[in-house]
Structure formats: C-alpha cells, structure tokens
Design an enzyme around this catalytic site. Structure first.
Site, short mmCIF file in Angstrom:
data_model
loop_
_atom_site.label_atom_id
_atom_site.label_comp_id
_atom_site.label_asym_id
_atom_site.label_seq_id
_atom_site.Cartn_x
_atom_site.Cartn_y
_atom_site.Cartn_z
N CYS A 87 0.85 -1.19 0.00
CA CYS A 87 0.00 0.00 0.00
C CYS A 87 0.88 1.24 0.00
O CYS A 87 1.84 1.33 0.79
CB CYS A 87 -0.91 -0.02 1.23
N HIS A 102 -30.51 -41.59 4.79
CA HIS A 102 -31.20 -40.94 3.67
C HIS A 102 -30.24 -39.97 3.01
O HIS A 102 -29.49 -39.25 3.68
CB HIS A 102 -32.44 -40.20 4.18
N CYS A 142 -33.19 -42.82 -3.07
CA CYS A 142 -32.58 -41.50 -2.86
C CYS A 142 -31.13 -41.50 -3.33
O CYS A 142 -30.59 -40.47 -3.74
CB CYS A 142 -32.68 -41.07 -1.41
N HIS A 171 -7.18 7.95 -1.52
CA HIS A 171 -6.41 8.44 -2.67
C HIS A 171 -7.32 8.97 -3.77
O HIS A 171 -7.04 10.03 -4.37
CB HIS A 171 -5.53 7.31 -3.23
N HIS A 208 -7.35 3.32 2.34
CA HIS A 208 -6.35 4.20 1.74
C HIS A 208 -6.54 4.38 0.24
O HIS A 208 -6.20 5.42 -0.31
CB HIS A 208 -4.96 3.66 2.03
N CYS A 218 -19.88 7.49 -7.04
CA CYS A 218 -21.03 6.71 -6.56
C CYS A 218 -20.79 6.17 -5.15
O CYS A 218 -21.73 5.76 -4.48
CB CYS A 218 -21.32 5.55 -7.50
N CYS A 252 -4.68 -0.27 0.06
CA CYS A 252 -5.47 -1.29 0.73
C CYS A 252 -6.93 -0.87 0.77
O CYS A 252 -7.24 0.32 0.84
CB CYS A 252 -4.93 -1.55 2.14
N CYS A 272 0.23 3.02 3.83
CA CYS A 272 0.65 2.40 5.09
C CYS A 272 1.77 1.38 4.91
O CYS A 272 2.33 0.90 5.89
CB CYS A 272 -0.53 1.74 5.78
N CYS A 283 -3.64 6.53 -12.31
CA CYS A 283 -2.21 6.65 -12.04
C CYS A 283 -1.69 5.30 -11.56
O CYS A 283 -2.39 4.30 -11.62
CB CYS A 283 -1.95 7.75 -11.00
N CYS A 343 -16.26 3.12 -7.92
CA CYS A 343 -16.43 4.49 -8.38
C CYS A 343 -16.50 5.41 -7.16
O CYS A 343 -17.35 5.22 -6.29
CB CYS A 343 -17.69 4.63 -9.23
#
Length: 569
Positions: free
Chosen positions: A91, A476, A210, A121, A117, A143, A112, A94, A107, A140
């Site tokens: 990451c 069964h 069965c 970003h 994080h 959203c 994480c 961190c 980019c 997204c």
C-alpha cells in the site's frame, strides 16, 4: 477437451466488499464521452480504441495493464517467502503488503481496501475509478460503490485469458475462441422456439432410491454433461442400442429442462440400471458412490465411439484424470513411476493407525494425506535397480493430469467386523486450488525458480454436494446443487432455496468441483465419425456401382430385344 462453442466457466463473481451496486458506469463515463452517441455498454460494437474518447480509452488501457500484471505475476513461485516478496505490492500509504491490491485506473497508485487508503487516494487526487486486481471489480468514488461496466469486464477477462494462455504454452493449450454462429447455425436457431425452464426439478423416490436421485441431480447440474446432452449429442429417438444409459441421460435432461415443473420419476433409468448392474437391482438401500461409478461406466459403454484406451467419450472428457504413483528405493534412490487413470478420488477420514483423525478435518488435509509418502512393506516392493527386495521404500501418489470435473468421496462407511459410519465433519471450500497435489508442483518443490503456470490452471469451483443423514442401515441421501449463482437443496421431490453457508456447513459424503477455465486442445474429429463417414462413402459408391450395373444390363436387354425384332422382320 476440444474447443466448444459453449462457455464452460461457471465461476462466481465475489465482490471485495459486502455492498455492491447493479447500476452501470454509464452516468460516470458519460461525462468523458464526447465522440460516440451510442451506449458504451454495447458489447457488440467493434472494440477499436480509436473510436473511444481519450479518457475512456485511457481507462481501458489501464485496465488491460492491471489485468495483465495480475495474470503474469509469479503465482507459481513455490517458496512462500519468495512468493510474498515478489508477487505482492504494498500500500502506498501504510506500506502493508497487499494480498488483494486495489489499483487506481488513472495513475500508478495502489492501496489497501479495508484500511480505506485507496478510496482516500481517489478523493484526494480527484481520480474516479480503482480496480480490484484479482477480480476486476471496479469502484467508483463518485457513486461511493462498486459498479458494473460490461466493457471493462470484457477487457479484464480477455486480457487475463490471453496472458494465461501465453503462460501455458508448455502445455499445448489451444487459445480460446468465442463461438460465432455460421449461416447454418443461424438458420437452425431461427427455426427453434425457446422453452421457459428452470433446470430445477425434484425427482420422485421410487422406493429407497434416494441414492439414485442425488447422483442424477449432480449429473443434471454438471455443466459439461448438461451442455453435451442439451446439444443433442446423443438422441434417444435415433439410438438403437438396447438398455442404453446415454438414452436415459438424454431423456432425463429433456424432462428436467422442460416446461413441466412437477417432480419427475426416473423409472426407466432405474430399470435400465437394474438390467445393466445386477448388484444394484432391487429395492434395498444402495451406496450413492457405487451407483455413481456404475452410472459412469454404463454411460461410457453406451457412448458412440467409446474405447478402452484414450477414450474421448463424454465421461472421460469430463471426469478422467491421471494418478501418478512414485515408488522410491531408499537404498539406491531409484524411482519407479506408474500412471493410472482415475474418475474420482476417495479420501480417508482415518489415520494410518485406524482411528478417526482428531482436530479439524478439511478437504485440504485429506488431500495432503492422500499425497503424502507412505512406507512399503518388505514384500510389497522389489527394486529393479538393486535387484533385491528393499526394506526401505516409500510410495507417493500425485495427480498427473487434472480432469475438468473433480469428484471427491469421503470414506464414511466401513464394512469390516461390523458396519459403521464415520460422522466427523469435514470442512471443504467453495473454491479449490489443486496445485499443491499435482505431480508438476511436487516435482518442482526443490527447485528455486520453478514455475508451474498461472493459478487458473488449478482453480476449481464447487457446484454440487451429496450428504448422507442417519445411520448406515437406515439413512437418507440429500444433495445441494448450484443453478447459475443460486444454491438449492434437493430432497427427492422437494426443492428448496438454500445458500452457500448452508452448503459449506453440511456433512458432505461427496463433493463435485468444476474447473474454472477448461484447457482447450485442437479440435479432432472423433474416429467413430470418420469411420461412419467412410462407411457412408463406401455405401454410396456401392449404390452407384449397382445402379450403373443395372443401367448397363437394361441397355443389354433392350439391345437383345431390338435385335430379335429386327431378325423377325
């Protein structure tokens, strides 16, 4: 497997987070779309990057880079420490090693998810999208949710597939090609009418049957068997074989995938089984695994073109793998290897001392025990190199060739001094990686830079589970099966909706897994079809010769009659 027009993958798509949105990226991409009025989600458009605006083209190119990196990174490195060091990025915020990294689609940042994080970003940089490198899920920031975009999904999956195929050339893997209907196919499809069917239909218990019902349900929900028989590869109305189990399978699929939703009674299938396998005849309780093996043998026997060696019938194309047995002499180090065919794998639940294993039992521990070396007795092995019986020899099993469908049986029933059932719980996963149990991986464990190919070669998805309830003498059988992405429980004629948690919490007797990506090989026309075509040509040639002979004889008769008339005149 030969290349097939029907896509065999039935893998589930699991989002990295619990929440997920079903809406498309259309509103978000609409802001950057300026050149094409048509919907960007149209999967039938030509995928020409020059026809997309620069921002959208950039997203597609970045998704290709992300998918290609994930597919090419060294999954196959055998040493855990080295794999952790090479395969996983960290990451940017961190510094935590990411086993499931998220990459920004604008980019080169990675971050994480659970630490927040990567979303941080996106908000700080103003970038809109990030992608889960492992699954291709797109998040997204506008959203604040995961979104679905068909074009990005197609780009991710096609790039991943291309990279995997390139990395597995050592196995002569045929590149996948999507099915494109020919003019003949189009004409045939236009004449067909679709039938509303669910593919979920209970089976009537015909008197302690069965055991038969659960195996038939596993066949019905097996994607390879389903595609074969629904493609009319064996037509019961044209077959003339007596007591043909393939005809019974064709009838079974026709009944299940029909408009009728009432429970179906497989009476003729049961009668055919009784005639073909006397040990299963009668209304006594039977073992589901014994019927499974018997049914596979009968389907193989009644398949067109079935052979005893290198058979390409539907059973061997679906279930057949190879087990390799390596016997090592500890005196001289000589290794003797033999390869045997397999249709399923039976796993012990007891230790070598004959006691039920304590602690947590899992499918992985059973497979590890199955492939562990075991000591051989002094009379069990004689070294061909030493020329004498060896007291120090070990035998190890490994899977030489993985089949498209893996079936596991847990040995729960014992018939020694007294019959008893082992009720211990065995934990099994929804997805299974078979790499650690293959001959290729085992042979490379001592090599520093061994590469065993991408993970896709070894990944399987669970699609059916058979359970046995009760005791050995009055139990069964029930089963779970996956229909599309939903799980259902089948108890003879009763079908109820279930979930993955209930499936994984069941006490399994048999488990069925299907390979996530099948290995395609160049299409070869089956020998029985070539023989049949050759016989048809010979028959036509004989008919032409016969017609020519009749025509010549007719001319001779006419000439004789004409000569007699002239002689009379």
């Amino acid at each position: 497997m030969s290349a097939s027009p029907v896509s065999p993958a039935i893998a589930q798509h699991n989002a990295p987070a619990a929440r997920s949105s079903s809406h498309s990226l259309s509103p978000s991409l609409e802001a950057v779309k300026t050149e094409r009025p048509a919907s960007h989600t149209d999967s039938n458009v030509e995928r020409d990057p020059s026809r997309y605006p620069s921002a959208k083209r950039s997203l597609l190119e970045k998704s290709k880079i992300v998918a290609g990196w994930n597919a090419r990174r060294p999954h196959g490195v055998l040493h855990i420490a080295k794999r952790r060091k090479i395969a996983h990025p960290a990451c940017d915020t961190c510094g935590v090693t990411l086993t499931r990294p998220f990459a920004c689609l604008r980019c080169s940042s990675t971050g994480c998810w659970f630490g927040g994080h990567i979303s941080q970003h996106l908000h700080e940089s103003g970038h809109q999208f990030c992608m889960d490198v492992k699954s291709g899920s797109v998040f997204c920031s506008s959203c604040d949710d995961f979104v679905y975009e068909p074009l990005l999904e197609h780009t991710f999956s096609s790039t991943t597939l291309a990279a995997e195929e390139k990395a597995t050339k050592f196995q002569s893997r045929e590149p996948f090609q999507a099915w494109v209907p020919s003019d003949k196919d189009k004409a045939a499809l236009q004449e067909m009418s679709g039938l509303p069917c669910q593919g979920r239909r209970g089976l009537l218990n015909l008197g302690q049957t069965c055991f038969l019902n659960v195996i038939l349900q596993s066949f019905i929900h097996n994607p390879l068997l389903r595609n074969f028989f629904l493609s009319d590869k064996h037509n019961s109305k044209l077959c003339k074989t007596k007591d043909c189990t393939c005809c019974e399978m064709d009838t079974l699929f026709s009944e299940v995938f029909s408009e009728d939703t009432n429970p179906y009674g497989p009476i003729s299938f049961l009668a055919t089984t009784w005639r073909a396998s006397s040990e299963l005849s009668g209304y006594a309780q039977q073992d589901a695994h014994e019927f499974f093996i018997s049914a596979l043998n009968q389907i193989h026997t009644t398949s067109r073109g079935s052979t005893n060696v290198s058979c390409i019938c539907i059973i061997h194309s679906t279930f057949a793998g190879q087990l390799q047995s390596d016997v090592k002499c500890e005196r001289c180090g000589n290794v003797t290897s033999t390869i045997d065919p397999m249709l399923d794998i039976s796993l012990e639940l007891k230790t070598k001392s004959g006691e039920v294993a304590t602690g947590e039992n899992t499918l992985a521990t059973c497979l590890k025990k199955f492939t562990q070396p075991e000591k051989l007795g002094s009379k069990e092995y004689s070294c061909a190199k030493c020329g004498k019986a060896s007291h120090d020899a070990s035998k190890r099993l490994s899977i030489k060739k993985l089949p498209p469908v893996l079936s596991f049986q847990f040995k729960r029933f014992e018939h020694k001094s007294s019959a008893q059932k082992i009720d211990t719980f065995v934990r099994f996963p929804a997805t299974l990686n078979m790499a650690p149990y293959t001959t290729l991986v085992m042979s490379m464990k001592d090599k520093e830079n061994g590469y065993t190919g991408p993970e896709a070669l070894y990944e399987y998805d669970l699609f059916a589970v058979i359970c046995h309830e009760g005791q050995i003498d009055n139990g069964h059988y029930t089963n779970y099966a996956r229909c599309q992405d939903e799980w259902y429980r089948f108890d003879d004629d009763k079908v109820t909706h279930s979930n993955l948690g209930a499936v994984l919490g069941s006490t399994a007797y048999m488990c069925f897994y299907v390979k996530r990506h099948l290995d395609y090989k160049p299409y070869v026309i089956p020998s029985y079809i070539l023989t049949r075509e050759t016989e048809l040509e010979k028959e036509k040639e004989r008919e032409r010769e016969k017609e020519a002979a009749l025509a010549a004889r007719k001319k001779e008769v006419e000439k004789e009659v004409e000569d007699e008339l002239l002689a009379t005149v």
